[in-house]
Design an enzyme around this catalytic site. Structure first.
Site, PDB file in Angstrom:
ATOM      1  N   ASP A   1       1.473  10.171   4.836  1.00 11.85           N
ATOM      2  CA  ASP A   1       1.190   9.072   3.911  1.00 11.85           C
ATOM      3  C   ASP A   1      -0.304   9.030   3.609  1.00 11.85           C
ATOM      4  O   ASP A   1      -1.129   8.972   4.521  1.00 11.85           O
ATOM      5  CB  ASP A   1       1.658   7.742   4.513  1.00 11.85           C
ATOM      6  CG  ASP A   1       1.720   6.647   3.458  1.00 11.85           C
ATOM      7  OD1 ASP A   1       1.831   6.971   2.260  1.00 11.85           O
ATOM      8  OD2 ASP A   1       1.655   5.464   3.833  1.00 11.85           O
TER       9      ASP A   1
ATOM     10  N   HIS B   1      -6.187  -0.858  -3.815  1.00 13.37           N
ATOM     11  CA  HIS B   1      -5.436  -1.231  -2.607  1.00 13.37           C
ATOM     12  C   HIS B   1      -6.364  -1.195  -1.394  1.00 13.37           C
ATOM     13  O   HIS B   1      -6.359  -2.123  -0.566  1.00 13.37           O
ATOM     14  CB  HIS B   1      -4.269  -0.260  -2.410  1.00 13.37           C
ATOM     15  CG  HIS B   1      -3.583  -0.396  -1.086  1.00 13.37           C
ATOM     16  ND1 HIS B   1      -2.761  -1.464  -0.784  1.00 13.37           N
ATOM     17  CD2 HIS B   1      -3.596   0.390   0.034  1.00 13.37           C
ATOM     18  CE1 HIS B   1      -2.300  -1.323   0.459  1.00 13.37           C
ATOM     19  NE2 HIS B   1      -2.789  -0.208   0.970  1.00 13.37           N
TER      20      HIS B   1
ATOM     21  N   GLU C   1       5.507  -1.338   0.403  1.00 12.46           N
ATOM     22  CA  GLU C   1       4.434  -0.660  -0.326  1.00 12.46           C
ATOM     23  C   GLU C   1       5.091   0.233  -1.375  1.00 12.46           C
ATOM     24  O   GLU C   1       5.925   1.084  -1.041  1.00 12.46           O
ATOM     25  CB  GLU C   1       3.545   0.169   0.614  1.00 12.46           C
ATOM     26  CG  GLU C   1       2.670  -0.711   1.514  1.00 12.46           C
ATOM     27  CD  GLU C   1       1.656   0.066   2.344  1.00 12.46           C
ATOM     28  OE1 GLU C   1       1.837   1.291   2.540  1.00 12.46           O
ATOM     29  OE2 GLU C   1       0.670  -0.547   2.791  1.00 12.46           O
TER      30      GLU C   1
ATOM     31  N   GLU D   1       5.115   3.234  -3.600  1.00 12.66           N
ATOM     32  CA  GLU D   1       4.408   4.516  -3.592  1.00 12.66           C
ATOM     33  C   GLU D   1       5.224   5.567  -4.337  1.00 12.66           C
ATOM     34  O   GLU D   1       6.415   5.385  -4.585  1.00 12.66           O
ATOM     35  CB  GLU D   1       4.167   4.998  -2.147  1.00 12.66           C
ATOM     36  CG  GLU D   1       3.473   3.953  -1.269  1.00 12.66           C
ATOM     37  CD  GLU D   1       2.938   4.516   0.039  1.00 12.66           C
ATOM     38  OE1 GLU D   1       2.912   5.750   0.198  1.00 12.66           O
ATOM     39  OE2 GLU D   1       2.542   3.708   0.892  1.00 12.66           O
TER      40      GLU D   1
ATOM     41  N   ASP E   1       7.079   2.381   1.552  1.00 17.09           N
ATOM     42  CA  ASP E   1       6.506   2.536   2.888  1.00 17.09           C
ATOM     43  C   ASP E   1       6.450   1.150   3.537  1.00 17.09           C
ATOM     44  O   ASP E   1       5.401   0.514   3.593  1.00 17.09           O
ATOM     45  CB  ASP E   1       5.115   3.166   2.768  1.00 17.09           C
ATOM     46  CG  ASP E   1       4.492   3.404   4.135  1.00 17.09           C
ATOM     47  OD1 ASP E   1       5.230   3.700   5.075  1.00 17.09           O
ATOM     48  OD2 ASP E   1       3.251   3.274   4.242  1.00 17.09           O
TER      49      ASP E   1
ATOM     50  N   ARG F   1       2.878  -5.809   8.981  1.00 21.76           N
ATOM     51  CA  ARG F   1       1.421  -6.023   8.944  1.00 21.76           C
ATOM     52  C   ARG F   1       0.856  -6.554  10.257  1.00 21.76           C
ATOM     53  O   ARG F   1      -0.273  -6.207  10.627  1.00 21.76           O
ATOM     54  CB  ARG F   1       1.059  -6.970   7.797  1.00 21.76           C
ATOM     55  CG  ARG F   1       1.426  -6.464   6.408  1.00 21.76           C
ATOM     56  CD  ARG F   1       0.743  -5.157   6.065  1.00 21.76           C
ATOM     57  NE  ARG F   1       1.012  -4.789   4.670  1.00 21.76           N
ATOM     58  CZ  ARG F   1       0.757  -3.593   4.164  1.00 21.76           C
ATOM     59  NH1 ARG F   1       0.244  -2.638   4.937  1.00 21.76           N
ATOM     60  NH2 ARG F   1       1.014  -3.325   2.900  1.00 21.76           N
TER      61      ARG F   1
ATOM     62  N   GLN G   1       0.770  -3.597  12.533  1.00 22.34           N
ATOM     63  CA  GLN G   1      -0.172  -2.604  11.978  1.00 22.34           C
ATOM     64  C   GLN G   1      -1.621  -3.034  12.180  1.00 22.34           C
ATOM     65  O   GLN G   1      -2.454  -2.240  12.637  1.00 22.34           O
ATOM     66  CB  GLN G   1       0.112  -2.415  10.480  1.00 22.34           C
ATOM     67  CG  GLN G   1      -0.799  -1.392   9.813  1.00 22.34           C
ATOM     68  CD  GLN G   1      -0.757  -1.484   8.284  1.00 22.34           C
ATOM     69  OE1 GLN G   1       0.144  -2.089   7.710  1.00 22.34           O
ATOM     70  NE2 GLN G   1      -1.731  -0.882   7.644  1.00 22.34           N
TER      71      GLN G   1
ATOM     72  N   LYS H   1       4.451   1.192  10.943  1.00 25.59           N
ATOM     73  CA  LYS H   1       4.964   1.963   9.807  1.00 25.59           C
ATOM     74  C   LYS H   1       6.200   2.781  10.159  1.00 25.59           C
ATOM     75  O   LYS H   1       7.001   3.098   9.292  1.00 25.59           O
ATOM     76  CB  LYS H   1       3.885   2.950   9.322  1.00 25.59           C
ATOM     77  CG  LYS H   1       2.592   2.297   8.855  1.00 25.59           C
ATOM     78  CD  LYS H   1       2.749   1.721   7.467  1.00 25.59           C
ATOM     79  CE  LYS H   1       1.378   1.339   6.903  1.00 25.59           C
ATOM     80  NZ  LYS H   1       1.470   0.870   5.514  1.00 25.59           N
TER      81      LYS H   1
ATOM     82  N   THR I   1      11.048   4.142   6.325  1.00 29.12           N
ATOM     83  CA  THR I   1      10.466   4.444   5.021  1.00 29.12           C
ATOM     84  C   THR I   1      11.641   4.775   4.105  1.00 29.12           C
ATOM     85  O   THR I   1      12.476   5.606   4.470  1.00 29.12           O
ATOM     86  CB  THR I   1       9.530   5.670   5.106  1.00 29.12           C
ATOM     87  OG1 THR I   1       8.526   5.418   6.100  1.00 29.12           O
ATOM     88  CG2 THR I   1       8.853   5.947   3.770  1.00 29.12           C
TER      89      THR I   1
ATOM     90  N   GLU J   1      -1.461  -7.627  -0.687  1.00 26.68           N
ATOM     91  CA  GLU J   1      -2.380  -7.868  -1.795  1.00 26.68           C
ATOM     92  C   GLU J   1      -1.946  -9.083  -2.619  1.00 26.68           C
ATOM     93  O   GLU J   1      -2.766  -9.917  -2.996  1.00 26.68           O
ATOM     94  CB  GLU J   1      -2.455  -6.639  -2.699  1.00 26.68           C
ATOM     95  CG  GLU J   1      -3.130  -5.450  -2.053  1.00 26.68           C
ATOM     96  CD  GLU J   1      -3.081  -4.242  -2.972  1.00 26.68           C
ATOM     97  OE1 GLU J   1      -3.671  -4.295  -4.053  1.00 26.68           O
ATOM     98  OE2 GLU J   1      -2.414  -3.253  -2.601  1.00 26.68           O
TER      99      GLU J   1
HETATM  100 CA    CA Z   1       1.497   3.462   2.795  1.00 28.00          CA
END
Ligand code: CA
Length: 431
Positions: free
Chosen positions: A139, A146, A204, A206, A238, A242, A245, A258, A262, A378
Site C-alpha cells: 500500500d 491525504h 480508504e 484507493e 483499504d 484508526r 493504527q 490495516k 482489504t 479527513e
Molecule cells: Ca491506505
C-alpha cells in the site's frame, strides 16, 4: 508495446445489447477479466460484457479462438488468473482483440453468435471471486492532500523523493461483497490504553494495480518497462482501524490497524482498456526532486490515469427505508503525486522480485477540495466534526451495518466511457 487499436474504436457496438447502454460499466471497449463460479460451482475465468460474462473455458472449447488468444483463454481456465498474468500482456491483448471481434455487432460473419451465446452467463447468476491469488500486497501513499490532512500539515521528508509504501497483508484481501468484521485491538482512550472493539473504523478509497509478468530477484526494471509489468487495475478499500493504527504506527508503520481486511472490486480492468484515459502526471512544483530512475518524458506526459472515483455509505436506516447510498467522496485519480509506473519501478528498484498477481494500491486518493476527501478521517477532520449524510444521519466513523461502496469510471470525449464495477463491503460487529 501495446497501443490504441480497434478494440478502443468508439464506433464498435456489441450484439450483446446490455453492453451498449449509455453509462454501462462494461461496454465493448472495456472487456475486464475476472473469476466467477456459475451454476456448476466451478471457478473459472471470464470477461464481462454488459450484464453478461463470457465463460472463457466454454469459449475455448467452442473452438472460436486461435493462437495467442486461445493460449490466453487456456491460461484463464483455472480458479485464479495468475497464469494469464504471467504470460504477458500480449497474450491478454490477443484475447481481447478476438473477443472484441466476436462480440462486434458489425462483424460480417454471424455464424459464431449462437455458439458464443451459449458461453454467456448473466453476471447476476454468477458468484464473483478474487480474480488472482495475491502473493503480496503493497500500500502506497501517493496523495499529498491525504498525507497533509492526516499529518497535520507536514509531509514526511521522503514524500517527494519516492512513493512511500509499506508491505500490507495479502491473506486478508477479500472480494467485493465480503462482510468486514470490526477488529479488536489496543488504542488510546484519554490517557489510558485499552483493548476492545475499534471505535474509529474508516474506509480508504484507493486504486489498485496488478503486476503481470514479474522480475527476477536482484534484477530491477526501468521506468520504461513498468507498463509491461502492469496487467490491470481494480478498486481498493483499504479499511483502516484508526484507533489501533494511530497508536501502533510509531516507528514501524501500520500493522493490525490495516491487516484485518482489504476489499477489492472483482474485475481487472486491463491497462490496455485504460489506454485512452492516460493523461499527464501531476505537474511538480518548481524545485521538487526529479529522481532520474523515476523520471521520463513518457511518464510525465502520459503516466497518469484519468479516473473519476466515488465513495458512498449505505446505513442500515437507509437500507430499511429503501434509500440510495449517500455520496461522501468524489475525487480524481489525476491528483496523485506518483504514477503506477513510478510505484512499480520504485518497488523493484532495490531488486525486490514482483510476482504475477501482486497487488499495489495507490493510497487514499484525496484531492485538494473538500468533496474529494477520500476517507472519514479527513471528512470528519480526524474525528472532531461529524459528517451529515443525505438522509440527515451523522457519521464520524463507520458503524456496524454500514456498507461502503466504491465506484470508478473513465471518460474521454473521443472514446466510450468505461467503469470498474463496484467494490462493496458491510461492517459487521466483531462482538
Ligand atoms: Ca491506505
Amino acid at each position: 508495446m501495446i497501443g490504441l487499436n480497434r478494440t478502443h474504436d468508439p464506433q464498435r457496438r456489441s450484439w450483446v445489447e446490455s453492453a451498449n447502454v449509455a453509462g454501462a460499466d462494461f461496454p465493448m471497449q472495456n472487456l475486464p477479466f475476472g473469476i466467477f463460479r456459475g451454476a456448476d460451482g466451478v471457478a473459472r475465468g471470464g470477461v464481462a460484457i454488459g450484464d453478461q460474462i463470457v465463460d472463457l473455458v466454454r469459449l475455448r472449447a467452442a473452438g472460436l479462438l486461435k493462437g495467442k488468444a486461445a493460449e490466453a483463454a487456456r491460461a484463464a481456465a483455472g480458479p485464479v488468473l495468475n497464469p494469464l498474468l504471467q504470460l504477458g500482456n500480449a497474450h491478454a491483448s490477443s484475447l481481447r482483440a478476438a473477443l472484441s471481434d466476436l462480440l462486434d455487432a458489425a462483424h460480417e460473419d454471424r455464424s459464431h453468435r449462437a455458439e458464443l451465446g451459449t458461453c454467456l452467463v448473466p453476471i447476476r447468476l454468477a458468484t464473483l471471486q478474487l480474480p488472482v491469488h495475491i502473493g503480496a500486497f503493497t500500500d502506497f501513499l501517493c496523495s499529498i492532500d491525504h498525507t497533509l490532512r492526516l499529518r497535520r500539515g507536514v509531509l514526511p521528508p521522503a514524500f517527494k523523493h519516492l512513493p512511500i509504501a509499506y508491505n500490507g497483508r495479502a491473506t486478508s484481501v477479500v472480494v467485493s461483497g465480503t462482510a468486514v468484521t470490526r477488529p479488536q485491538g489496543q488504542f488510546r482512550q484519554g490517557e489510558a490504553v485499552t483493548f476492545g472493539a475499534e471505535p474509529s473504523l474508516d474506509f480508504e478509497l484507493e486504486v489498485g494495480a496488478f503486476v503481470g509478468t514479474g522480475n527476477e530477484l536482484g534484477r530491477p526494471f526501468t521506468l520504461a518497462d513498468a507498463d509491461g509489468h502492469t496487467f490491470g487495475h481494480c478498486l481498493v478499500n483499504d479499511w483502516s482501524a484508526r484507533g489501533i493504527q494511530f497508536f501502533e504506527s510509531e516507528p514501524l508503520g501500520p500493522f493490525l490497524g490495516k491487516s484485518f481486511a482489504t476489499s477489492i472490486s472483482p474485475w481487472i480492468v486491463t491497462a490496455e482498456a485504460l489506454l485512452p484515459f492516460r493523461v499527464a502526471a501531476l505537474v511538480r512544483d518548481v524545485g521538487d526532486p526529479q529522481p532520474a530512475h523515476l523520471t521520463s518524458e513518457v511518464n510525465s506526459e502520459l503516466g497518469a490515469l484519468d479516473l473519476a472515483l466515488e465513495a458512498f455509505v449505505l446505513t442500515p436506516r437507509m437500507r430499511a427505508s429503501g434509500l440510495e447510498p449517500a455520496p461522501v467522496t468524489q475525487t480524481s485519480f489525476r491528483s496523485m503525486y506518483w504514477t503506477f509506473a513510478q510505484m512499480l519501478t520504485h518497488h523493484a528498484s532495490n531488486g525486490c522480485n514482483l510476482q504475477p498477481g501482486d497487488l499495489l494500491a495507490s493510497g487514499t486518493t484525496s484531492g485538494a477540495s473538500a468533496a474529494s476527501r477520500a476517507c472519514l478521517a479527513e471528512l470528519s477532520q480526524l474525528g472532531t466534526l461529524p459528517l451529515e449524510l443525505t438522509n440527515g444521519e451523522m457519521r464520524t466513523w463507520l458503524e456496524d451495518g454500514d456498507e461502503v461502496i466504491l465506484r470508478a469510471h473513465a471518460e474521454h470525449p473521443d472514446y466510450v466511457p468505461i467503469g470498474f464495477g463496484e467494490c462493496r463491503g458491510v461492517v459487521r460487529s466483531g462482538a
